[in-house]
Design a protein around this motif. Structure first.
Motif, mmCIF file in Angstrom:
data_model
loop_
_atom_site.group_PDB
_atom_site.id
_atom_site.type_symbol
_atom_site.label_atom_id
_atom_site.label_comp_id
_atom_site.label_asym_id
_atom_site.label_seq_id
_atom_site.Cartn_x
_atom_site.Cartn_y
_atom_site.Cartn_z
ATOM 1 N N PHE A 115 44.363 35.938 37.831
ATOM 2 C CA PHE A 115 44.916 34.754 38.495
ATOM 3 C C PHE A 115 44.743 33.523 37.620
ATOM 4 C CE2 PHE A 115 44.036 31.195 41.517
ATOM 5 C CZ PHE A 115 45.337 31.001 41.915
ATOM 6 N N LEU A 116 43.557 33.351 37.074
ATOM 7 C CA LEU A 116 43.310 32.178 36.235
ATOM 8 C C LEU A 116 44.161 32.231 34.971
ATOM 9 C CD1 LEU A 116 39.452 31.673 36.633
ATOM 10 C CD2 LEU A 116 41.341 30.434 37.721
ATOM 11 N N GLU A 134 47.089 33.608 34.721
ATOM 12 C CA GLU A 134 48.465 33.276 35.119
ATOM 13 C C GLU A 134 48.612 31.774 35.315
ATOM 14 O OE1 GLU A 134 49.564 37.445 37.474
ATOM 15 O OE2 GLU A 134 49.176 35.597 38.594
ATOM 16 N N MET A 135 47.652 31.196 35.986
ATOM 17 C CA MET A 135 47.727 29.754 36.228
ATOM 18 C C MET A 135 47.727 28.999 34.904
ATOM 19 S SD MET A 135 47.937 28.995 39.486
ATOM 20 C CE MET A 135 49.017 30.385 39.668
ATOM 21 N N LEU A 151 50.921 29.113 33.180
ATOM 22 C CA LEU A 151 51.940 28.298 33.843
ATOM 23 C C LEU A 151 51.604 26.804 33.739
ATOM 24 C CD1 LEU A 151 52.501 30.542 36.970
ATOM 25 C CD2 LEU A 151 54.197 30.001 35.227
ATOM 26 N N GLY A 152 50.590 26.513 32.976
ATOM 27 C CA GLY A 152 50.265 25.116 32.739
ATOM 28 C C GLY A 152 49.585 24.436 33.905
ATOM 29 N N VAL A 153 48.969 25.231 34.772
ATOM 30 C CA VAL A 153 48.250 24.643 35.902
ATOM 31 C C VAL A 153 46.808 24.386 35.481
ATOM 32 C CG1 VAL A 153 47.458 24.998 38.262
ATOM 33 C CG2 VAL A 153 49.703 25.848 37.555
ATOM 34 N N ILE A 213 43.568 23.824 40.919
ATOM 35 C CA ILE A 213 43.743 25.096 41.605
ATOM 36 C C ILE A 213 43.219 25.073 43.047
ATOM 37 C CG2 ILE A 213 43.010 27.512 41.614
ATOM 38 C CD1 ILE A 213 43.332 27.562 38.623
ATOM 39 N N LEU A 269 45.743 23.522 45.268
ATOM 40 C CA LEU A 269 46.923 24.367 45.448
ATOM 41 C C LEU A 269 46.645 25.470 46.465
ATOM 42 C CD1 LEU A 269 48.233 24.676 41.778
ATOM 43 C CD2 LEU A 269 49.342 23.528 43.697
#
Lengths: 133, 133
Positions: A108-109, A111-112, A115-117, A122, A125
């Motif tokens: 998950f981290l 992927e985030m 995606l530039g998150v 987090i 979100l």
DNA sequence: AAAATTGTACTATATGAATAGTACAAATGG
DNA sequence: CCATTTGTACTATTCATATAGTACAATTTT
């Protein structure tokens, strides 16, 4: 070895349309049964053949599932006797759970991040997340 | 249509050992280039053939990537002319990003739930998460 | 010890995904 | 308009995975 199997402790249900391979569904449902204590250490799993007949699939498919569970240390098999929930099953299942949680978080981290998150946003979100659609 | 392509705006690098299909790697790198503004609306992508030659793979593999990008509205293709970054590409890419973020969160929460992790303890788990091993 | 029961091994089939090969059709550009 | 360049369509090959078929080996049970 004790091979008395007191009736159905386990009832597997397969969904042929889900796209998830049968042997994976079997693995998952057995793990689930162990985590929820419906299966206890020493409990005997259904015979490969009996399950195959009940589910109307090939014995090898059950064997594949049991083998993977054995590799993970969740069950123990004895030719001529049967397949049993490992005495350490609780620990193993809990280890598996911890490992899965960590893997899930790691992915998950990743992927985030991809995606530039920012990690700092987090929590917000997640908090604001609602099942939309 | 304008087909002047001023040199390499894009350099794709494929990793054949990653297990990730070539066409997926291509898609991802183009999306990345768009998100990071290295590719702008109206920019022309490399010709299917030229990319195929450069990467030493089959033109159809590039075509597959371009087609998927077109379906997503990220690029526009004109037979005889080329494939161009859509004028709405920024919006589309941003939409894609939002959608991906939501999907990623949704899946993550589903996994956590399946593993019996309470939503309330997720922030702590993430905060405490360190790349171990 | 023999018969039955259990898991195992090996092979075969089916399916889908990824990539390649080759020929085609549409648009461009001189 | 004609040659070239572009993407497209169709088929073939390769490969991995999932499942099935069938025979075998180990253990239990009587």
């Amino acid at each position: 070895m004790n091979s008395t199997n007191g009736g159905k402790k386990l009832s597997i249900r397969l969904d042929g349309a889900s796209g998830v391979p049968f042997y994976r569904q079997i693995i998952q449902q057995i793990e689930q049964a162990i985590l929820s204590k419906r299966l206890l250490p020493g409990d005997r799993l259904p015979t490969i053949r009996s399950l195959a007949i009940e589910l109307k699939i090939n014995p090898n498919t059950i064997a594949k599932a049991y083998n993977e569970l054995e590799i993970r240390g969740i069950v123990v098999t004895q030719v001529g006797s049967g397949t049993y929930v490992s005495d350490k099953e609780i620990d193993m299942a809990e280890n598996e759970r911890q490992k899965k949680i960590e893997e899930s978080i790691a992915r998950f981290l990743r992927e985030m991040d991809a995606l530039g998150v920012l990690k700092s946003e987090i929590p917000r979100l997640i908090r604001e997340f609602k099942e939309e659609e």
